[in-house]
Scaffold this active site. Structure first.
Site, PDB file in Angstrom:
ATOM      1  N   LYS A  50     -36.183  52.654  78.368  1.00  0.00           N
ATOM      2  CA  LYS A  50     -37.216  51.686  78.748  1.00  0.00           C
ATOM      3  C   LYS A  50     -37.731  50.978  77.495  1.00  0.00           C
ATOM      4  O   LYS A  50     -37.874  51.601  76.434  1.00  0.00           O
ATOM      5  CB  LYS A  50     -38.355  52.424  79.466  1.00  0.00           C
ATOM      6  CG  LYS A  50     -39.403  51.514  80.090  1.00  0.00           C
ATOM      7  CD  LYS A  50     -40.433  52.339  80.873  1.00  0.00           C
ATOM      8  CE  LYS A  50     -41.473  51.447  81.558  1.00  0.00           C
ATOM      9  NZ  LYS A  50     -42.462  52.247  82.328  1.00  0.00           N
ATOM     10  N   SER A  98     -43.218  50.601  87.050  1.00  0.00           N
ATOM     11  CA  SER A  98     -42.824  49.683  86.012  1.00  0.00           C
ATOM     12  C   SER A  98     -41.427  49.958  85.430  1.00  0.00           C
ATOM     13  O   SER A  98     -40.824  49.057  84.863  1.00  0.00           O
ATOM     14  CB  SER A  98     -43.855  49.692  84.890  1.00  0.00           C
ATOM     15  OG  SER A  98     -43.901  50.943  84.259  1.00  0.00           O
ATOM     16  N   SER A 153     -44.829  55.117  87.716  1.00  0.00           N
ATOM     17  CA  SER A 153     -43.853  54.160  87.184  1.00  0.00           C
ATOM     18  C   SER A 153     -42.441  54.699  86.982  1.00  0.00           C
ATOM     19  O   SER A 153     -41.526  53.921  86.737  1.00  0.00           O
ATOM     20  CB  SER A 153     -44.348  53.583  85.857  1.00  0.00           C
ATOM     21  OG  SER A 153     -45.250  52.540  86.104  1.00  0.00           O
TER      22      SER A 153
END
Lengths: 469, 94
Positions: free
Chosen positions: A77, A152, A176
Site C-alpha cells: 500500500k 482504503s 480499510s
C-alpha cells in the site's frame, strides 16, 4: 504458470521443489500486471527492482536457505515507506516524496526475502472506503469493473483478487483492510493493536491504525503476520512482550439485534448459511448483546478526524511534500495544504479541528473517548461467554463507482468494522461466497472478531469458514 | 448550525486554504456529520478513566548516528534549501 490458483503457501512449496524459480514467479506477476492492470488500476507504480530482488531470492534458494516468504511477490500500500521509492499516500501532497527509510514491516519482509512488485492505490491518506478519494484515479473491482474495489486499501485487495500479486500489505484504521477484502473476495486481517509496528506507516489515526495482510487464504495471512509482527523500539505503542492465547474454542457470538437493520437480505442469507455450516462442523452459535455498539461509528468519526487533523499538521510544504508559494510564510502553509489535500482530507481535518477546539472538546472528543471505553467493556463482557464474535464484514457488496456521493453514506460501510479499531481487538474478513447484484456474482466477507491477542482463534475459525464455503 | 463563516475560521486554524465557493458545501457536510456523531451524547455508562495497556515508552538518550549520515536524503526533500538549511520566508518586519 497458474497464478489464479497459486497461494503464498503453494508458491513457496513450488519454489522449494524448484518447479519454477523466483524470477519466473515474479515475471509471471509482472506479465499479469501488464496484461490486466490497465483495467483494474491497482498499481500506482511497478518497481523496476522487483526482478533484482527475485534474482537475490534465487541465489538464497541455491544456497539452501528458506523462508515461507522467500521469493514471494507482494504489493505494498502506498502509505508504507520503502526506502528510495515514492510513498505518496495517493495524495498530491506527497506525489514526489521519496521515502528516506524502510518501514519496520518492510525491513522485516526484506529479511524474509519477499519481493516488492510495486506500490498500490488507496484513498488519499487512507481516508475513504472506495479508492475514489485517491488523487490518482479509482481502482476498479476485478469482479465487476463498474464497481469500486473498496478502501482504503483497495489497490491491495484488487491486486490480490486479480492475481497481480500473491499477497499485499494494507493498513486498517476503521476497516480499510477488511472492507476491500470483503468487496474483492480475498482474506483481510487486522491484527491486535500493538502487535505490528506502525513505524514507517504514514499515520491517519495513531490509536486506531494497524498494518495487516490481504491474501487469498487465511493460511497466507498467517504467514505474512508471522513475518511482520513483533516488538519494535521505533514504535512505542508496539507491545513489548505479547503473549498470544492458544486457540480459544468454538463458541461464536452473533449480535443479531445490531444486524437486524441495514444489512442486505442476500448478504444476511449468506451469513446465516455460513453460521449453520459452522454449527454443523462443531461450533456453537449464541446470540449476544453489545448494548452500545450502535455508537461505535459515531465515536470513530470523532476520534479518527481528531487524530488525523493532528497527524496531518506535519504537512506544511516546507520540509517535504508539495510546496506552493504564497505571499507570506503563513500563506505558504495555507496554499500548500489547500492545494495538496483533496476534498475528503480537507473535510476530515476541518472536522477534527472542530471536535478538538475549546468549547466543543468535552462534548465531542472527551465524550467519544469515554464511550470508546464503554464499547470496549461491552466486548470484553461478551467475550466472557463466547470465543469469537461474527458479523458480515460489510452490509452490502461493492457499490458502483460514483454511487455514494454523500460522505455519510460512505462512512456507513464501516459500521461492522470500526469497533475492532476502537477496542484494538483483532478481526479477519473471509470470503463467504457471492451474492447476485447487477447481473454479476459479487463476493462478500464474513467477519470474525476475537479478544486481544487471540489471533490463533481467528485463524482457526477463519480456516473453518473457508472449509464451509 | 455550522456556517460558511465557521468553516473559514476552522480553515484558518487548520491552515488550509478553502476557496469561498467550497465553504457552503463543507458547512453542510460538517453539519450533517456532526448531527450523526452527536448520538454519543445519549450514551450513558460507567465512564472510568484509567491508564490503558499501552503506555509511552521512554528510552535513554544514546546511540547517536554518525553526523551527516541522513543529511543528503533529508535535504533532498526540502522545498527550498541553501547550504543544507531550509529556506523560509522572513516573518519579522523591520
Amino acid at each position: 504458470m497458474d497464478t489464479e490458483n497459486l497461494t503464498i503457501k503453494s508458491a513457496s512449496e513450488a519454489l522449494r521443489n524448484k518447479d519454477f524459480s523466483a524470477v519466473e514467479l515474479t515475471e509471471s506477476y509482472l506479465k499479469n500486471i501488464e496484461a490486466n492492470d490497465k483495467d483494474v488500476r491497482a498499481y500506482l507504480e511497478v518497481f523496476d527492482d522487483a526482478i533484482t530482488s527475485a534474482k537475490e531470492a534465487d541465489v538464497s534458494f541455491s544456497k539452501g536457505e528458506y523462508s515461507p516468504l522467500l521469493g514471494i511477490p507482494l504489493a505494498i500500500k502506498d502509505n508504507i515507506l520503502i526506502k528510495g521509492h515514492i510513498a505518496s499516500a495517493a495524495s498530491k501532497m506527497l506525489e514526489n516524496y521519496k521515502a528516506t527509510y524502510d518501514a519496520t514491516v518492510i525491513s522485516r519482509l526484506r529479511k524474509e526475502g519477499a519481493v516488492f512488485l510495486g506500490r498500490v492505490n488507496m484513498d488519499e491518506f487512507a481516508m475513504g472506503g472506495s479508492t475514489e478519494n485517491s488523487a490518482f484515479g479509482v481502482t476498479k473491482n476485478p469482479h465487476d469493473l463498474s464497481r469500486v474495489s473498496g478502501g482504503s486499501s483497495g489497490g491491495s485487495a484488487a491486486a490480490v483478487a486479480a492475481s497481480l500479486a500473491l499477497g499485499a500489505l494494507g493498513s486498517d484504521t476503521g476497516g480499510s483492510v477488511r472492507q476491500p477484502a470483503s468487496y474483492c473476495g480475498v482474506v483481510g486481517f487486522k491484527p491486535t493493536y500493538g502487535t505490528v509496528s506502525r513505524n514507517g506507516l504514514i499515520a491517519l489515526g495513531s490509536s486506531l491504525d494497524q498494518i495487516g495482510p490481504l491474501t487469498k487464504t487465511v493460511e497466507d495471512s498467517e504467514i505474512i503476520f508471522d513475518a511482520i509482527k513483533g516488538a519494535d523500539k521505533m514504535d512505542s505503542t508496539s507491545l513489548r512482550d505479547p503473549v498470544y492465547s492458544p486457540n480459544g474454542g468454538k463458541v461464536v457470538g452473533v449480535p443479531r439485534g445490531f444486524l437486524r437493520n441495514g444489512v442486505d437480505n442476500e448478504v444476511m442469507e449468506n451469513f446465516e448459511r455460513t453460521l449453520r455450516s459452522l454449527e454443523s462442523s462443531g461450533y456453537t452459535i449464541k446470540e449476544i448483546e453489545l448494548p452500545n455498539i450502535k455508537a461505535s461509528l459515531a465515536v470513530y468519526y470523532i476520534i479518527m478526524p481528531a487524530e488525523a487533523s493532528t497527524n496531518l499538521s506535519r504537512f506544511d510544504g516546507m520540509r517535504y511534500g508539495l510546496h506552493v508559494n504564497g505571499a507570506s510564510l503563513i500563506d505558504d502553509y495555507k496554499e500548500s495544504r489547500g492545494a495538496g489535500f483533496g476534498e475528503e482530507v480537507r473535510r476530515r481535518i476541518l472536522l477534527g479541528t472542530y471536535v478538538l477546539s475549546s468549547g466543543y472538546y468535552d462534548a465531542y472528543y472527551g465524550k467519544a473517548t469515554a464511550v470508546r471505553k464503554i464499547i470496549t467493556n461491552d466486548f470484553l463482557e461478551a467475550f466472557k461467554r463466547v470465543d469469537l464474535i461474527a458479523t458480515p464484514t460489510t452490509p452490502s457488496t461493492a457499490f458502483v463507482i460514483g454511487e455514494k456521493a454523500d460522505p455519510l453514506s460512505m462512512y456507513l460501510e464501516d459500521i461492522f468494522t470500526v469497533s475492532s479499531n476502537l477496542t484494538g481487538m483483532p478481526s479477519i474478513s473471509i470470503p463467504m461466497g457471492t451474492v447476485p447484484n447487477g447481473g454479476r456474482d459479487l463476493p462478500i466477507g464474513f467477519q470474525f472478531i476475537a479478544p486481544h491477542l487471540h489471533e490463533k482463534s481467528l485463524f482457526e475459525g477463519g480456516k473453518d469458514v473457508e472449509a464451509s464455503i | 448550525m455550522i456556517t460558511p463563516e465557521e468553516i473559514e475560521k476552522l480553515s484558518e486554524l487548520a491552515r488550509i486554504k478553502v476557496p469561498e465557493s467550497e465553504r457552503e458545501k463543507l458547512a453542510n457536510d460538517v453539519e450533517s456529520i456532526l448531527g450523526y456523531v452527536g448520538v454519543i451524547s445519549s450514551i450513558v455508562g460507567e465512564e472510568v478513566v484509567e491508564a490503558g495497556e499501552h503506555r509511552n515508552i521512554m528510552r535513554e538518550d544514546g546511540e547517536p548516528h554518525k553526523a551527516g549520515m541522513y543529511t543528503d536524503r533529508l535535504v533532498d526533500q526540502l522545498s527550498k534549501q541553501d547550504d543544507n538549511s531550509l529556506v523560509v520566508k522572513k516573518i519579522i518586519e523591520q
